[in-house]
Design an enzyme around this catalytic site. Structure first.
Site, mmCIF file in Angstrom:
data_model
loop_
_atom_site.group_PDB
_atom_site.id
_atom_site.type_symbol
_atom_site.label_atom_id
_atom_site.label_comp_id
_atom_site.label_asym_id
_atom_site.label_seq_id
_atom_site.Cartn_x
_atom_site.Cartn_y
_atom_site.Cartn_z
ATOM 1 N N GLU A 127 0.795 -1.227 0.000
ATOM 2 C CA GLU A 127 0.000 0.000 0.000
ATOM 3 C C GLU A 127 0.833 1.286 0.000
ATOM 4 O O GLU A 127 0.879 2.011 0.997
ATOM 5 C CB GLU A 127 -0.985 0.005 1.177
ATOM 6 C CG GLU A 127 -1.993 -1.121 1.101
ATOM 7 C CD GLU A 127 -3.227 -0.907 1.988
ATOM 8 O OE1 GLU A 127 -3.229 0.043 2.784
ATOM 9 O OE2 GLU A 127 -4.187 -1.684 1.861
ATOM 10 N N GLU A 129 -5.440 -8.280 -0.175
ATOM 11 C CA GLU A 129 -6.234 -8.035 1.043
ATOM 12 C C GLU A 129 -7.672 -7.727 0.663
ATOM 13 O O GLU A 129 -7.939 -7.043 -0.331
ATOM 14 C CB GLU A 129 -5.711 -6.837 1.849
ATOM 15 C CG GLU A 129 -4.425 -7.093 2.580
ATOM 16 C CD GLU A 129 -3.936 -5.875 3.374
ATOM 17 O OE1 GLU A 129 -4.774 -5.047 3.800
ATOM 18 O OE2 GLU A 129 -2.722 -5.768 3.546
HETATM 19 C C1 PNW Z 1 -4.793 -1.933 5.045
HETATM 20 N N1 PNW Z 1 -8.649 3.052 3.513
HETATM 21 O O1 PNW Z 1 -4.887 -0.591 5.420
HETATM 22 C C2 PNW Z 1 -3.464 -2.458 5.564
HETATM 23 O O2 PNW Z 1 -2.682 -3.053 4.573
HETATM 24 C C3 PNW Z 1 -3.616 -3.369 6.750
HETATM 25 O O3 PNW Z 1 -2.418 -3.369 7.481
HETATM 26 C C4 PNW Z 1 -4.804 -2.945 7.577
HETATM 27 O O4 PNW Z 1 -4.900 -3.581 8.806
HETATM 28 C C5 PNW Z 1 -6.039 -3.206 6.747
HETATM 29 O O5 PNW Z 1 -5.933 -2.596 5.459
HETATM 30 C C6 PNW Z 1 -7.334 -2.743 7.399
HETATM 31 O O6 PNW Z 1 -7.301 -1.370 7.629
HETATM 32 C C7 PNW Z 1 -5.880 0.249 4.937
HETATM 33 O O7 PNW Z 1 -8.786 4.137 4.114
HETATM 34 C C8 PNW Z 1 -6.029 1.457 5.571
HETATM 35 O O8 PNW Z 1 -9.335 2.808 2.491
HETATM 36 C C9 PNW Z 1 -6.954 2.389 5.104
HETATM 37 C C10 PNW Z 1 -7.730 2.094 3.992
HETATM 38 C C11 PNW Z 1 -7.591 0.871 3.362
HETATM 39 C C12 PNW Z 1 -6.665 -0.041 3.837
#
Ligand code: PNW
Length: 502
Positions: free
Chosen positions: A208, A408
């Protein structure tokens, strides 16, 4: 009429205030009854390709704990969580799921939920405590033990090299603002690939780009129904636009250097690619002009990350909008950034926005989410199952990806352990069924999606939300470290077993 008593009992609401739920087995049954056979026939239409990987995912800082053991260096997440006021309840990952000591139990858990692949991340400061220099053998040993355990259990290991835990020593020297960090990342990636690629055949470089850069180095405004939420993560900087664009450039440069280093050092047969939280524009209406508009919008919305990685140039619109704040780079950089990858990993949780066609320059317009648009537990988590279909579809149509992994997908929920010792996460089951129906639709269209990783195997440290937002299909009691598979784990196991949405 003959009904299945277990099901009837499950939906029976007893008494007035008290709801009694019967104990249900979380072990997938044999498909021998007539009703099972009928269901398996009707679900044939929702079958995935042969050899599909059904995986679960985690990351190092979120589960390992052991933050200062066996010679590990500090990471920016150790610093950030130890700063009061940064994380909900001032939670830290010091112990987390204690996975560093319980990895054998956790591999057994993966087997139990029916996974045949596991995506984990490697903590850079365990391998190189200072980010560069002398490797720490004890750090590497942990991943050797984990990988051996996975292979023995018949679970394919997929390793991510950077899931945000930058060595603090590198941050002290400028972190991703410095060109030295992508270089150090390339060296670390090559070292790990050399050591693990006899058993690990799939490496993801960076997890990410969009999240760790935009949330970590500026703070990111995420659009949700009725407004926006601002999200921040470590190192918690607020850089001006030119500096932010330079960090973005260094992040993709780091990816490219890692791809080159993996090619140079890994054993034959090892593959690699990014794992990006792709910005996804979803056509609100599925007709050709709106689909085209959403495709154009998706390409632009990923300009500093996936688009430059897969096209080898920044889009004109990106450079024009950035103007004097555009990143400084040379032609060699762009060649490195776009070093050919074997697959594209995408993390898909939600639509970034809905798109419709427009006569205005650009060819699309963003449609705001309505104030009552449904959401999951996380403040940013807009519900939109078709995002999984269109994300896969556009990665193929825009960039002709040969292989795609959903690295994911999942959701947080208000999970409660009930008196009978179970967790009935009906919302997560609904979420997964809807999203996976859309993924199956993509594979049925011939989009080359090779596997799906559920985020997450178990509840864990959810960054700024601490332990409050539970993303697991396995419930974790953080006082006792007891793991309890949720209803969604049973659903996942059955889906994996049949290789079809159930
Ligand atoms: C991901 N959004 O983070 C990360 O890769 C993980 O470590 C995390 O635990 C998981 O998704 C759940 O949050 C994100 O705002 C953080 O769209 C924010 C977003 C998406 C994914």
């Amino acid at each position: 009429m003959k009904t299945n008593p277990t099901r009837r009992e499950l939906i029976k609401v007893a008494g007035t205030a008290a709801i009694s739920l019967p104990a249900i087995s979380f072990v997938a049954g044999d498909a021998t009854s007539t009703s099972d056979q009928t269901r398996s026939q009707s679900s044939n239409t929702r079958t995935f390709p042969k050899g599909f990987y059904w995986g679960v995912a985690t990351s190092a800082y979120q589960i390992e704990g052991a933050w200062n053991e066996d010679g590990k260096g500090r990471s920016i997440w150790d610093t950030y969580t130890h700063t009061p006021g940064k994380i909900k309840n001032n939670d830290t990952g010091d112990v987390a799921n204690d996975h560093y000591h319980r990895y054998k139990e956790d591999v057994a858990l993966m087997k139990d939920v029916g996974a045949n692949a596991y995506r984990f991340s490697i903590a850079w400061p365990r391998i190189f405590p200072d980010g560069t220099g002398q490797p720490n053998a004890k750090g590497l040993d942990f991943y050797n033990r984990l990988v051996d355990e996975l292979v023995a259990a018949g679970i394919a290991p997929f390793a991510t090299l950077y899931h945000w835990d930058l060595p603090q020593r590198l941050q002290d020297k400028g972190g991703w603002q410095s060109r030295e960090t992508p270089k150090a990342f390339g060296d670390y990636a090559g070292y790990v690939a050399e050591k693990l690629s006899d058993r690990v055949k799939h490496f993801f470089t960076i997890n990410e780009f969009h999240t760790f850069v935009d949330m970590g180095y500026q703070g990111y405004e995420s659009q949700v129904g009725g407004g926006a939420v601002t999200l921040e993560i470590a190192p918690g900087l607020k850089l001006p636009p030119a500096d932010l664009n330079q960090v973005r450039h260094h992040a993709v440069l780091g990816h490219g250097l890692a791809v080159q280093a993996i090619r140079a050092k890994a054993k034959q047969g090892a593959k690699c690619g990014p794992a990006e939280n792709i910005n996804i524009a979803v056509p609100l209406i599925e007709s050709s002009e709106h689909i085209k508009a959403a495709e154009i919008a998706t390409r632009e919305a990923n300009a500093p990350y996936l688009t430059v990685i897969l096209e080898g140039k920044y889009t004109e619109a990106y450079l024009k909008t950035a103007g004097k704040d555009a990143p400084q780079f040379n032609d060699d950089d762009v060649k490195i950034i776009s070093a050919p990858v074997d697959f594209v990993g995408i993390n898909v949780y939600r639509p970034s926005f809905y798109a419709l066609t427009s006569d205005k320059p650009g060819g699309y317009r963003e449609v705001p989410f309505s104030a009552s648009h449904p959401k999951m537990r996380s403040s940013w988590h807009v519900f939109g199952p078709e995002s999984l279909y269109w994300a896969s579809k556009f990665v193929q149509s825009l960039w002709k990806a040969k292989e795609i992994y959903i690295t994911e997908n999942g959701c947080a929920a208000d999970d409660q352990l009930t008196d009978d010792g179970k967790v009935y996460d009906t919302d997560r089951v609904m979420f997964l069924r809807n999203y996976l129906t859309q993924l199956q639709r993509a594979t049925a269209d011939g989009v080359p999606v090779k596997g799906y990783f559920q985020w997450s195997l178990m509840d864990n440290f959810e960054w700024s939300a601490g332990y409050g937002n539970r993303f697991g299909i396995v419930y974790v009691d953080f006082k006792t470290q007891k793991r309890t598979p949720k209803l969604s784990a049973q659903w996942f196991r059955e889906t994996a077993r049949r290789n079809a949405v159930v």
